[in-house]
Design an enzyme around this catalytic site. Structure first.
Site, PDB file in Angstrom:
ATOM      1  N   ASN A 109      43.363   3.373 -50.288  1.00 36.90           N
ATOM      2  CA  ASN A 109      43.959   4.489 -51.028  1.00 36.90           C
ATOM      3  C   ASN A 109      45.148   5.022 -50.224  1.00 36.90           C
ATOM      4  O   ASN A 109      45.192   4.886 -49.004  1.00 36.90           O
ATOM      5  CB  ASN A 109      42.931   5.609 -51.220  1.00 36.90           C
ATOM      6  CG  ASN A 109      43.485   6.777 -52.022  1.00 36.90           C
ATOM      7  OD1 ASN A 109      44.180   6.577 -53.021  1.00 36.90           O
ATOM      8  ND2 ASN A 109      43.200   8.000 -51.591  1.00 36.90           N
ATOM      9  N   HIS A 111      47.109   8.719 -49.700  1.00 32.37           N
ATOM     10  CA  HIS A 111      46.917  10.145 -49.982  1.00 32.37           C
ATOM     11  C   HIS A 111      48.104  10.913 -49.410  1.00 32.37           C
ATOM     12  O   HIS A 111      48.503  10.673 -48.265  1.00 32.37           O
ATOM     13  CB  HIS A 111      45.605  10.614 -49.353  1.00 32.37           C
ATOM     14  CG  HIS A 111      45.295  12.040 -49.681  1.00 32.37           C
ATOM     15  ND1 HIS A 111      44.850  12.432 -50.928  1.00 32.37           N
ATOM     16  CD2 HIS A 111      45.406  13.167 -48.942  1.00 32.37           C
ATOM     17  CE1 HIS A 111      44.696  13.746 -50.939  1.00 32.37           C
ATOM     18  NE2 HIS A 111      45.019  14.212 -49.751  1.00 32.37           N
TER      19      HIS A 111
HETATM   20  C1  GAR Z   1      51.463   9.570 -54.704  1.00 30.26           C
HETATM   21  O1  GAR Z   1      52.084  10.636 -54.034  1.00 30.26           O
HETATM   22  C2  GAR Z   1      50.076   9.351 -54.127  1.00 30.26           C
HETATM   23  O2  GAR Z   1      50.003   9.565 -52.750  1.00 30.26           O
HETATM   24  C3  GAR Z   1      49.283  10.378 -54.876  1.00 30.26           C
HETATM   25  O3  GAR Z   1      49.778  10.334 -56.191  1.00 30.26           O
HETATM   26  C4  GAR Z   1      51.147   9.941 -56.149  1.00 30.26           C
HETATM   27  C5  GAR Z   1      51.336   8.765 -57.088  1.00 30.26           C
HETATM   28  O4  GAR Z   1      52.689   8.469 -57.262  1.00 30.26           O
HETATM   29  N1  GAR Z   1      47.884  10.100 -54.832  1.00 30.26           N
HETATM   30  C6  GAR Z   1      46.943  11.034 -54.783  1.00 30.26           C
HETATM   31  O5  GAR Z   1      47.188  12.222 -54.813  1.00 30.26           O
HETATM   32  C7  GAR Z   1      45.541  10.494 -54.736  1.00 30.26           C
HETATM   33  N2  GAR Z   1      44.612  11.565 -54.498  1.00 30.26           N
HETATM   34  P1  GAR Z   1      53.131   7.103 -57.944  1.00 30.26           P
HETATM   35  O6  GAR Z   1      52.379   6.994 -59.278  1.00 30.26           O
HETATM   36  O7  GAR Z   1      54.601   7.275 -58.162  1.00 30.26           O
HETATM   37  O8  GAR Z   1      52.799   5.989 -57.001  1.00 30.26           O
END
Ligand code: GAR
Length: 216
Positions: A109, A111
């Protein structure tokens, strides 16, 4: 060594794009993305995958009565693709213990915080509210503890005057796009593993925050 990768998304998929780009530039150490699965039909990442010729599927969580049945359907769809590695890239569902155990050691994952700080949501606002001088992102192995598995790599950015949650999200995302392909590459090359509940790279147990990313 070939490594079959399935990526799970819920949103725009910019991290997915960084993995697609790395794979197309032979930067994933023999890893290839064999499927992208979303829990939302409108997730922009599905189009990114289709443009790259990658198989896609959508399993909508609303179609299921509970988490167990959703996770069972998700697992069935993932396993059709016989993955060596499953990558959560902005996948915004909490996974059941059974699901996590099934993929333990091959489930990553990313984060958007300097874990162990700020597991869960609204990470950038929480960093601002706490008066932190740095924000960042962490790639980690997924374990049954939410955002609590062993860290693999962590990238930091300074928080400067005028930053808000949106500017931090943009700056941190650009770091995410650098560190996630790197972690996936290490895994595909057989250098990264989860051993006795610790993340190891080339046989060395990684520090609590993972490898500090020093790229620009
Ligand atoms: C990213 O910032 C990722 O780190 C976060 O969602 C975003 C997805 O962006 N993930 C979380 O918060 C997981 N808990 P993306 O769809 O442009 O890759």
């Amino acid at each position: 060594m070939s490594c079959r990768i399935v990526v799970l998304i819920s949103g725009s998929g910019s991290n997915l794009q960084s993995l697609i780009d790395a794979s197309q530039q032979q930067q994933l150490g023999g890893g290839s993305i064999v499927a992208v699965i979303s829990n939302k039909a409108e997730a922009g990442g599905l189009q990114r995958a289709q443009r790259a010729g990658i198989a896609t599927a959508c399993i909508k969580h609303q179609d299921f009565d509970d988490r167990d049945s959703f996770d069972a359907a998700l697992r069935e769809e993932i396993d059709r693709h016989q993955p060596d590695l499953v990558i959560l890239a902005g996948f915004m569902r909490i996974l059941t213990s059974g699901f996590v155990r099934h993929y333990l050691g091959r489930l990553l994952n990313i984060h958007p915080s300097l874990l162990p700080k700020y597991p869960g949501l609204h990470t950038h606002q929480r960093a601002l509210d706490a008066g932190d001088s740095e924000a960042g992102a962490t790639v980690h192995f997924v374990t049954e503890e939410l955002d609590g598995g062993p860290a693999i790599i962590q990238a930091k950015i300074p928080i400067i005057a005028g930053d808000d949650a949106a500017t931090l999200a943009t700056k941190v995302l650009s770091k995410e796009h650098q560190i996630y392909p790197l972690a996936a590459r290490w895994f595909a090359e057989g250098r990264l593993s989860l051993t006795a509940s610790k993340a190891t790279l080339d046989g060395q147990v990684l520090p609590q925050h993972g490898v500090p990313f020093d790229g620009n």
